[in-house]
Design a protein around this motif. Structure first.
Motif, PDB file in Angstrom:
ATOM      1  N   GLN A  97      -1.394  -4.173   5.425  1.00 48.05           N
ATOM      2  CA  GLN A  97      -1.202  -5.366   6.169  1.00 48.05           C
ATOM      3  C   GLN A  97       0.142  -6.076   6.088  1.00 48.05           C
ATOM      4  OE1 GLN A  97      -5.003  -7.861   6.177  1.00 48.05           O
ATOM      5  NE2 GLN A  97      -5.908  -6.152   4.897  1.00 48.05           N
ATOM      6  N   ALA A  98       0.854  -6.386   7.050  1.00 52.18           N
ATOM      7  CA  ALA A  98       2.010  -6.924   7.107  1.00 52.18           C
ATOM      8  C   ALA A  98       2.325  -7.891   8.070  1.00 52.18           C
ATOM      9  CB  ALA A  98       3.361  -5.719   7.106  1.00 52.18           C
ATOM     10  N   ILE A  99       3.065  -8.754   7.594  1.00 57.79           N
ATOM     11  CA  ILE A  99       3.679  -9.905   8.569  1.00 57.79           C
ATOM     12  C   ILE A  99       5.424  -9.643   8.381  1.00 57.79           C
ATOM     13  CG2 ILE A  99       3.697 -12.232   9.726  1.00 57.79           C
ATOM     14  CD1 ILE A  99       1.114 -12.713   8.407  1.00 57.79           C
ATOM     15  N   LEU A 100       5.800  -8.914   9.347  1.00 63.14           N
ATOM     16  CA  LEU A 100       7.481  -8.894   9.190  1.00 63.14           C
ATOM     17  C   LEU A 100       7.900  -9.649  10.503  1.00 63.14           C
ATOM     18  CD1 LEU A 100       9.680  -7.400   8.002  1.00 63.14           C
ATOM     19  CD2 LEU A 100       9.483  -5.523   9.908  1.00 63.14           C
ATOM     20  N   ASP A 101       8.665 -10.678   9.885  1.00 61.11           N
ATOM     21  CA  ASP A 101       9.430 -11.341  10.900  1.00 61.11           C
ATOM     22  C   ASP A 101      10.740 -10.782  11.608  1.00 61.11           C
ATOM     23  OD1 ASP A 101       9.958 -13.745  12.666  1.00 61.11           O
ATOM     24  OD2 ASP A 101      11.753 -14.231  11.126  1.00 61.11           O
ATOM     25  N   ILE A 102      10.414  -9.851  12.821  1.00 60.06           N
ATOM     26  CA  ILE A 102      11.377  -9.138  13.144  1.00 60.06           C
ATOM     27  C   ILE A 102      11.379  -9.300  14.583  1.00 60.06           C
ATOM     28  CG2 ILE A 102      10.515  -7.175  13.154  1.00 60.06           C
ATOM     29  CD1 ILE A 102      12.950  -5.777  12.922  1.00 60.06           C
ATOM     30  N   ALA A 103      12.496  -9.679  15.407  1.00 63.66           N
ATOM     31  CA  ALA A 103      12.223  -9.829  16.967  1.00 63.66           C
ATOM     32  C   ALA A 103      12.100  -8.390  17.688  1.00 63.66           C
ATOM     33  CB  ALA A 103      13.488 -10.400  17.650  1.00 63.66           C
ATOM     34  N   ASN A 104      11.394  -8.303  18.570  1.00 62.17           N
ATOM     35  CA  ASN A 104      11.625  -6.985  19.585  1.00 62.17           C
ATOM     36  C   ASN A 104      12.967  -6.356  19.583  1.00 62.17           C
ATOM     37  OD1 ASN A 104      11.904  -5.080  21.683  1.00 62.17           O
ATOM     38  ND2 ASN A 104       9.815  -5.652  22.544  1.00 62.17           N
ATOM     39  N   PRO A 105      13.259  -5.340  18.851  1.00 58.40           N
ATOM     40  CA  PRO A 105      14.796  -4.973  18.844  1.00 58.40           C
ATOM     41  C   PRO A 105      15.512  -4.679  20.184  1.00 58.40           C
ATOM     42  CG  PRO A 105      13.305  -3.577  17.314  1.00 58.40           C
ATOM     43  CD  PRO A 105      12.430  -4.347  18.094  1.00 58.40           C
ATOM     44  N   ILE A 106      14.655  -4.111  21.060  1.00 56.70           N
ATOM     45  CA  ILE A 106      15.227  -3.852  22.520  1.00 56.70           C
ATOM     46  C   ILE A 106      15.539  -5.288  23.043  1.00 56.70           C
ATOM     47  CG2 ILE A 106      14.852  -2.639  24.641  1.00 56.70           C
ATOM     48  CD1 ILE A 106      14.949  -1.001  22.186  1.00 56.70           C
ATOM     49  N   LEU A 107      14.479  -5.935  23.164  1.00 52.58           N
ATOM     50  CA  LEU A 107      14.846  -7.424  23.670  1.00 52.58           C
ATOM     51  C   LEU A 107      15.994  -8.025  22.849  1.00 52.58           C
ATOM     52  CD1 LEU A 107      12.030 -10.042  24.251  1.00 52.58           C
ATOM     53  CD2 LEU A 107      14.360 -10.754  23.290  1.00 52.58           C
ATOM     54  N   TYR A 131      13.944  -1.304  31.895  1.00 54.91           N
ATOM     55  CA  TYR A 131      13.895  -2.200  30.713  1.00 54.91           C
ATOM     56  C   TYR A 131      12.972  -3.076  30.309  1.00 54.91           C
ATOM     57  CZ  TYR A 131      16.119  -5.617  27.621  1.00 54.91           C
ATOM     58  OH  TYR A 131      16.508  -6.319  26.294  1.00 54.91           O
ATOM     59  N   LEU A 132      12.432  -3.850  31.127  1.00 56.43           N
ATOM     60  CA  LEU A 132      11.541  -4.785  31.043  1.00 56.43           C
ATOM     61  C   LEU A 132      10.109  -4.090  30.604  1.00 56.43           C
ATOM     62  CD1 LEU A 132      11.690  -7.322  33.931  1.00 56.43           C
ATOM     63  CD2 LEU A 132      12.266  -7.680  31.486  1.00 56.43           C
ATOM     64  N   GLY A 133       9.999  -2.776  31.142  1.00 54.07           N
ATOM     65  CA  GLY A 133       8.712  -1.937  30.736  1.00 54.07           C
ATOM     66  C   GLY A 133       8.870  -1.498  29.501  1.00 54.07           C
ATOM     67  N   LEU A 134      10.261  -1.215  29.047  1.00 56.34           N
ATOM     68  CA  LEU A 134      10.469  -0.702  27.675  1.00 56.34           C
ATOM     69  C   LEU A 134      10.119  -1.877  26.593  1.00 56.34           C
ATOM     70  CD1 LEU A 134      11.517   1.650  25.829  1.00 56.34           C
ATOM     71  CD2 LEU A 134      13.749   0.936  26.212  1.00 56.34           C
ATOM     72  N   VAL A 135      10.702  -3.079  27.041  1.00 56.05           N
ATOM     73  CA  VAL A 135      10.415  -4.154  26.170  1.00 56.05           C
ATOM     74  C   VAL A 135       8.776  -4.395  26.016  1.00 56.05           C
ATOM     75  CG1 VAL A 135      10.654  -6.773  26.031  1.00 56.05           C
ATOM     76  CG2 VAL A 135      12.547  -5.241  26.922  1.00 56.05           C
ATOM     77  N   VAL A 136       8.123  -4.295  26.844  1.00 54.09           N
ATOM     78  CA  VAL A 136       6.568  -4.694  26.873  1.00 54.09           C
ATOM     79  C   VAL A 136       5.987  -3.395  25.974  1.00 54.09           C
ATOM     80  CG1 VAL A 136       4.286  -4.521  28.097  1.00 54.09           C
ATOM     81  CG2 VAL A 136       6.555  -5.690  29.201  1.00 54.09           C
ATOM     82  N   VAL A 186       7.659  -1.733  23.621  1.00 54.11           N
ATOM     83  CA  VAL A 186       8.091  -1.924  22.006  1.00 54.11           C
ATOM     84  C   VAL A 186       7.135  -3.195  21.417  1.00 54.11           C
ATOM     85  CG1 VAL A 186       9.927  -2.524  20.844  1.00 54.11           C
ATOM     86  CG2 VAL A 186      10.081  -0.735  22.318  1.00 54.11           C
ATOM     87  N   SER A 187       7.125  -4.297  22.333  1.00 54.79           N
ATOM     88  CA  SER A 187       6.333  -5.192  21.806  1.00 54.79           C
ATOM     89  C   SER A 187       4.717  -4.669  21.360  1.00 54.79           C
ATOM     90  CB  SER A 187       6.171  -6.575  22.725  1.00 54.79           C
ATOM     91  OG  SER A 187       7.562  -7.138  22.649  1.00 54.79           O
ATOM     92  N   ALA A 188       4.106  -4.003  22.196  1.00 53.34           N
ATOM     93  CA  ALA A 188       2.894  -3.642  21.821  1.00 53.34           C
ATOM     94  C   ALA A 188       2.890  -2.643  20.610  1.00 53.34           C
ATOM     95  CB  ALA A 188       2.459  -2.899  23.218  1.00 53.34           C
ATOM     96  N   TYR A 189       3.914  -1.928  20.667  1.00 48.25           N
ATOM     97  CA  TYR A 189       3.800  -0.949  19.321  1.00 48.25           C
ATOM     98  C   TYR A 189       4.183  -2.067  17.907  1.00 48.25           C
ATOM     99  CZ  TYR A 189       6.799   1.788  16.207  1.00 48.25           C
ATOM    100  OH  TYR A 189       7.275   2.555  14.909  1.00 48.25           O
ATOM    101  N   PHE A 190       5.053  -3.179  18.025  1.00 47.53           N
ATOM    102  CA  PHE A 190       5.397  -3.923  16.895  1.00 47.53           C
ATOM    103  C   PHE A 190       4.009  -5.006  16.694  1.00 47.53           C
ATOM    104  CE2 PHE A 190       9.637  -2.391  16.931  1.00 47.53           C
ATOM    105  CZ  PHE A 190      10.118  -2.308  15.480  1.00 47.53           C
ATOM    106  N   LEU A 191       3.372  -5.159  17.561  1.00 41.50           N
ATOM    107  CA  LEU A 191       2.538  -6.322  17.431  1.00 41.50           C
ATOM    108  C   LEU A 191       1.477  -6.314  16.296  1.00 41.50           C
ATOM    109  CD1 LEU A 191       1.093  -8.685  18.752  1.00 41.50           C
ATOM    110  CD2 LEU A 191      -0.370  -7.659  19.856  1.00 41.50           C
TER     111      LEU A 191
END
Length: 553
Positions: free
Chosen positions: A414-424, A518-523, A525-530
């Protein structure tokens, strides 16, 4: 031309007509045939938006969907983990004593466990030296006052609400800048699903408060620009009709949106002192904007009129009110007797002011001594920290901050990593450079791109001052203060890539496809990092797959 075609030509045009120049005919036809523009998507969108009901549904429904996403990513399982994480150890406990005592007090050893166990009333009454103003902690304390401390939801909800409102405010600013609901939805959607904004809305620390109030002040500056613009033309007409000079332009004392901006910036400063830079930069932006508005209106001394006449008035509207708001947030300290340095002169041997400052009440002198002590701490803070990040690396996402990490014997993390979506984030960094180039080119050509300049002003206010503190212990999550402006820059760049419906069809189709991909990739990657942003239990191998760079571990 074959024999049949020649025979047909003679029959139609006559035997003595000159032969047709095929190349010239093709060129002439091309000139008469308009180049196709736009795409089928544009044509469908135009037909759809021609229906007033569909337009209303889009203008209200799309932002509502973005807000629903923002609320879901920030509120679902907000009480997990039910323990004080990272710098919550300072701000949550300080907020609790601030709410109960009027000042921040010290806590005994083991207080974090006691607090999380539902017994927060173990605090001491002797004061604690704190290095940030009170407003952010008042907000955290209000959440606990309403929802209690039995659940972590209570001590995180105040900041979570600010994080949700930050998404709405980003859309309002984008709509004002770009005049497009679609681009406003893109901007709001980007910050709604970005990890830096999500994590800092789910962990009860102060920086989201700086971001919200600074952006709110900037939004009011935008409204003030429109307000001042609308008053220039009537002023010029009246002066011209009366035969009075207009060379210097008006001095506008009543600027309600500038007063609102002062309150907002004062609140930002009252969360963290770094809000002061937003007040300063957007104060300068206001003067420069006034100058260009006067130039466009035809005022002769547009620059000197804005700087020497309107500038001091704008400063008087902004600065005193902002500082008064800041001072007001210390009301608990002034009304109590136990705050740190509260009676520095009377009880701790402090030296009172003499000379022309001798009239200043001891309360204010004690408070000012406290501020000097805080400033000394900030200038001297160089303690090493495993997650410190040099500001020169912030835009490249080199060293994110681990807020929480737990691993069990079954291989679950269980982790909380403060990292922005890298692609974004990396796209937004490139977009800031793009806007900077566009502004410079516009100035060279005599065309000021005011919306781009506004975005860059926000970036400058939130980022550039940290270049003065390269040796200080600072963290990547400080970037939330200027992330809305990075998202606005990215939105402007996406709009430039997508092009316009009036562009030639191949250019428009390629632009829409690129922006959509690009926007689709951002979405994705966000789902992957959530899971890594919200502390979801995940397998160790899956958690480790998120560390794309060695410096992220």
């Amino acid at each position: 031309m074959d024999a049949r075609a020649e025979e047909f030509e003679r029959a139609v045009r006559g035997p003595d007509a000159p032969p047709i120049d095929e190349d010239a005919a093709i060129a002439h036809a091309a000139e008469r045939t308009p180049t196709p523009t736009g795409s089928r998507l544009d044509r469908w969108w135009t037909r759809t938006m021609s229906d007033p009901r569909a337009r209303r549904a889009w203008e209200w429904g799309a932002p509502a969907v973005v807000m629903a996403v923002a609320a879901a990513t920030r509120l679902i399982a907000l009480d997990h983990p039910h323990e004080i994480v990272f710098d919550e150890t300072y701000y949550v406990k300080d907020a609790y004593t601030l709410w109960h005592l009027g000042y921040e007090s010290r806590w005994p050893d083991g207080a974090n466990d006691s607090f999380a166990a539902g017994d927060p009333d173990v605090y001491l009454t002797d004061p604690s030296f704190v290095v940030h103003p009170p407003l952010g902690k008042w907000i955290i304390g209000a959440g606990m006052a309403i929802f209690g401390t039995d659940s972590a939801f209570g001590w995180r909800i105040g900041i979570a609400v600010l994080g949700i409102l930050l998404v709405a405010l980003t859309m309002l600013v984008a709509k004002r800048l770009f005049g497009s609901t679609t681009l406003a939805v893109v901007a709001g959607g980007l910050i709604a699903i970005d990890g830096n904004a999500i994590v800092l809305s789910r962990v009860s620390i102060l920086d989201t408060g700086v971001a919200f109030f600074s952006l709110l002040g900037a939004y009011f500056v935008l409204l003030d620009r429109s307000w001042a613009k609308r008053r220039l033309a009537p002023w010029l007409e009246k002066r011209t009709a009366a035969g009075r000079p207009t060379d210097w332009g008006p001095v506008l004392w009543w600027r309600p949106w500038l007063l609102a901006a002062a309150v907002a910036f004062g609140c930002a400063i009252s969360v963290k002192w770094s809000g002061l830079y937003f007040l300063a930069i957007f104060g300068i932006y206001t003067v420069v904007s006034d100058a260009f508005l006067r130039k466009r209106a035809g005022i002769a001394f547009w620059g000197t009129g804005a700087v020497l006449r309107q500038g001091p008035v704008s400063a008087l509207l902004l600065v005193p009110l902002a500082l008064a708001v800041h001072l007001t947030t210390w009301l608990g300290w002034f009304l109590s007797d136990g705050g740190y340095y509260r009676h520095w002169i009377e009880q701790q041997g402090g030296t009172p002011a003499t000379g022309w400052l001798a009239w200043v009440p001891y309360d204010l002198q004690n408070w000012w001594h406290y501020q000097l002590a805080i400033n000394g701490y900030h200038l001297g803070e160089h303690s090493p920290h495993p997650y410190q990040a040099n500001p020169l690396t912030w835009l490249f996402l080199v060293r994110p901050t681990s807020m929480y990490y737990r691993a069990d014997d079954q291989g679950t993390v269980q982790a909380i990593l403060d990292i922005a979506n890298p692609i974004l984030w990396w796209g937004a960094t490139a977009a800031v450079v793009f806007l900077l180039v566009r502004v410079i080119r516009g100035l060279i050509r005599g065309r000021a791109v005011w919306s781009d300049a506004f975005i860059l002003a926000g970036m400058a206010a939130g980022y550039l001052p940290w270049m003065l503190y390269l040796g200080r212990t600072v963290f990547q999550f400080y970037t939330i203060a200027f992330e809305p402006f990075m998202v606005l820059a990215l939105t402007a760049a996406i709009a430039a890539v997508a092009g316009r419906a009036s562009d030639p069809t191949p250019r428009r189709v390629a632009g829409l496809a690129t922006a959509g991909a690009y926007l689709g990739l951002v979405v994705l990657v966000s789902a992957y990092f959530l899971p890594m942003w919200t502390g979801m239990p995940i397998p160790h191998w899956f958690a480790y797959s998120h560390y794309w760079l060695r410096s992220w571990i």
